[in-house]
Design a protein around this motif. Structure first.
Motif, mmCIF file in Angstrom:
data_model
loop_
_atom_site.group_PDB
_atom_site.id
_atom_site.type_symbol
_atom_site.label_atom_id
_atom_site.label_comp_id
_atom_site.label_asym_id
_atom_site.label_seq_id
_atom_site.Cartn_x
_atom_site.Cartn_y
_atom_site.Cartn_z
ATOM 1 N N GLY A 1 0.786 -1.232 0.000
ATOM 2 C CA GLY A 1 0.000 0.000 0.000
ATOM 3 C C GLY A 1 0.810 1.270 0.000
ATOM 4 O O GLY A 1 0.266 2.360 0.245
ATOM 5 N N GLY A 2 2.111 1.154 -0.252
ATOM 6 C CA GLY A 2 2.951 2.336 -0.322
ATOM 7 C C GLY A 2 3.277 2.915 1.050
ATOM 8 O O GLY A 2 2.888 2.368 2.090
ATOM 9 N N PRO A 3 3.995 4.037 1.075
ATOM 10 C CA PRO A 3 4.395 4.655 2.346
ATOM 11 C C PRO A 3 3.213 5.011 3.244
ATOM 12 O O PRO A 3 3.349 5.019 4.466
ATOM 13 C CB PRO A 3 5.147 5.919 1.909
ATOM 14 C CG PRO A 3 5.578 5.631 0.515
ATOM 15 C CD PRO A 3 4.528 4.760 -0.086
ATOM 16 N N GLN A 4 2.058 5.311 2.640
ATOM 17 C CA GLN A 4 0.891 5.656 3.467
ATOM 18 C C GLN A 4 0.481 4.502 4.359
ATOM 19 O O GLN A 4 0.029 4.713 5.486
ATOM 20 C CB GLN A 4 -0.284 6.074 2.582
ATOM 21 C CG GLN A 4 -0.163 7.476 2.018
ATOM 22 C CD GLN A 4 -1.420 7.902 1.287
ATOM 23 O OE1 GLN A 4 -2.172 7.073 0.777
ATOM 24 N NE2 GLN A 4 -1.647 9.197 1.227
ATOM 25 N N LEU A 5 0.605 3.270 3.868
ATOM 26 C CA LEU A 5 0.237 2.116 4.686
ATOM 27 C C LEU A 5 1.213 1.956 5.842
ATOM 28 O O LEU A 5 0.807 1.653 6.969
ATOM 29 C CB LEU A 5 0.200 0.843 3.832
ATOM 30 C CG LEU A 5 -0.283 -0.426 4.550
ATOM 31 C CD1 LEU A 5 -1.687 -0.234 5.133
ATOM 32 C CD2 LEU A 5 -0.263 -1.628 3.605
ATOM 33 N N ILE A 6 2.501 2.187 5.562
ATOM 34 C CA ILE A 6 3.469 2.151 6.668
ATOM 35 C C ILE A 6 3.133 3.241 7.681
ATOM 36 O O ILE A 6 3.099 2.998 8.889
ATOM 37 C CB ILE A 6 4.910 2.350 6.153
ATOM 38 C CG1 ILE A 6 5.286 1.273 5.139
ATOM 39 C CG2 ILE A 6 5.882 2.336 7.326
ATOM 40 C CD1 ILE A 6 6.677 1.446 4.545
ATOM 41 N N ALA A 7 2.867 4.445 7.203
ATOM 42 C CA ALA A 7 2.575 5.565 8.105
ATOM 43 C C ALA A 7 1.353 5.290 8.966
ATOM 44 O O ALA A 7 1.263 5.779 10.097
ATOM 45 C CB ALA A 7 2.377 6.845 7.294
ATOM 46 N N SER A 8 0.411 4.489 8.447
ATOM 47 C CA SER A 8 -0.821 4.217 9.203
ATOM 48 C C SER A 8 -0.559 3.460 10.496
ATOM 49 O O SER A 8 -1.408 3.425 11.390
ATOM 50 C CB SER A 8 -1.815 3.433 8.338
ATOM 51 O OG SER A 8 -1.419 2.073 8.184
ATOM 52 N N ILE A 9 0.632 2.843 10.607
ATOM 53 C CA ILE A 9 1.011 2.184 11.866
ATOM 54 C C ILE A 9 0.902 3.162 13.025
ATOM 55 O O ILE A 9 0.543 2.793 14.148
ATOM 56 C CB ILE A 9 2.460 1.647 11.773
ATOM 57 C CG1 ILE A 9 2.563 0.517 10.763
ATOM 58 C CG2 ILE A 9 2.967 1.172 13.137
ATOM 59 C CD1 ILE A 9 4.003 0.123 10.471
#
Length: 290
Positions: free
Chosen positions: A250-258
């Motif tokens: 899901g791209g960097p946004q998915l990582i950031a959602s952590i």
């Protein structure tokens, strides 16, 4: 746009190397822009940067540990309060000892104090001996700025030490402790690798054509290279496969959602098997990739 307040608390070394302060001023906006771009997160409007001596970093780490320990201890009473405070101080005593003995390998830190909250700390004596280029300093600043952005999830460190305290009190199993150091360092490493690549570098922090460190720094770095490599593998690299999987899904946004909610922080098993996390937090792209 983020503005930086640079506080020079190492004036003797910066007076001998006046170009370093100018370099920091030049690099920070670039590092901020790149960190925000690759993390897809936002920095606060103002960030404090302290230039410290090696001894100053040790003192700052002790203040940081005291601040965190008092915050956690306030949630407990009696002997449990003492155990909570001791958990933090014991952990930081080990980190302080490493900092004191190997101060020359630490290129940057994110710390906190009561006056400024989270801030970045750099040691001019390290960077002038490394002969840090703009590219290297940008990568280092970018890594530490990711830690600042991770603070959008409040009290991250307090959560980790609360889990450790509960383990100490027999209230939490080791496998149920959030592996926070592996999460935050894996994330910061993922972002800073994007920065390294964009700047024409290789791996974690290699920039072909950059100047070599001064001779005494080269000797000391050679002596601790095995220790540094173990630290990289045990702390920084263990969370990287998880970040790579989320980025591919899901791209960097998915990582950031952590860092949107405590519930989204991966547990020990999920960090080792990202598909477990994706089952708990389904992403539309995951079905397509499957």
């Amino acid at each position: 746009m983020t503005t930086f307040e640079i506080i020079d608390q190492a004036p003797r070394i910066t007076a001998r190397h006046p170009g370093f302060l100018t370099q920091v001023e030049r690099v920070l906006p670039v590092a901020a822009s790149m960190a925000e771009k690759y993390a897809e997160m936002r920095l606060p409007e103002r960030v404090t940067v302290r230039l410290l001596t090696p001894e100053g970093v040790v003192a700052a780490m002790r203040r940081h540990a005291d601040l965190v320990s008092r915050g956690i201890a306030a949630s407990y009473e009696g002997q449990h309060r003492a155990a909570a405070r001791r958990t933090v101080l014991d952990a930081y005593e080990g980190l302080v000892r490493l900092q004191r003995e190997n101060w020359f390998i630490v290129k940057g830190r994110m710390l906190q104090d009561e006056d400024t909250g989270p801030y970045l700390a750099f040691v001019p004596a390290v960077h002038t001996a490394l002969r840090s280029s703009d590219r290297l300093l940008t990568q280092i600043a970018g890594h530490e700025l990711v830690h600042i952005m991770q603070q959008r999830l409040p009290d991250l460190e307090q959560l980790f030490f609360t889990h450790l305290t509960e383990q100490r009190l027999g209230l939490r199993a080791p496998q149920d402790i959030i592996p926070l150091p592996l999460i935050v360092e894996g994330h910061a490493l993922w972002v800073h690798r994007q920065i390294v690549t964009a700047l024409g570098g290789e791996g974690d922090d290699t920039f072909p054509g950059d100047p070599l460190p001064v001779p005494w720094m080269r000797r000391r770095l050679r002596a601790v290279r095995p220790q540094q490599e173990r630290m990289r593998q045990q702390l920084y690299h263990r969370g990287l496969p998880f970040m790579n999987t989320l980025a591919a899904t899901g791209g960097p946004q998915l990582i950031a959602s952590i860092f949107d909610h405590v519930d989204r922080l991966p547990g020990v098993a999920e960090l080792g098997d990202p598909q477990l996390w994706l089952q708990r937090h389904p992403h539309p792209a995951a079905a397509t990739l499957a």
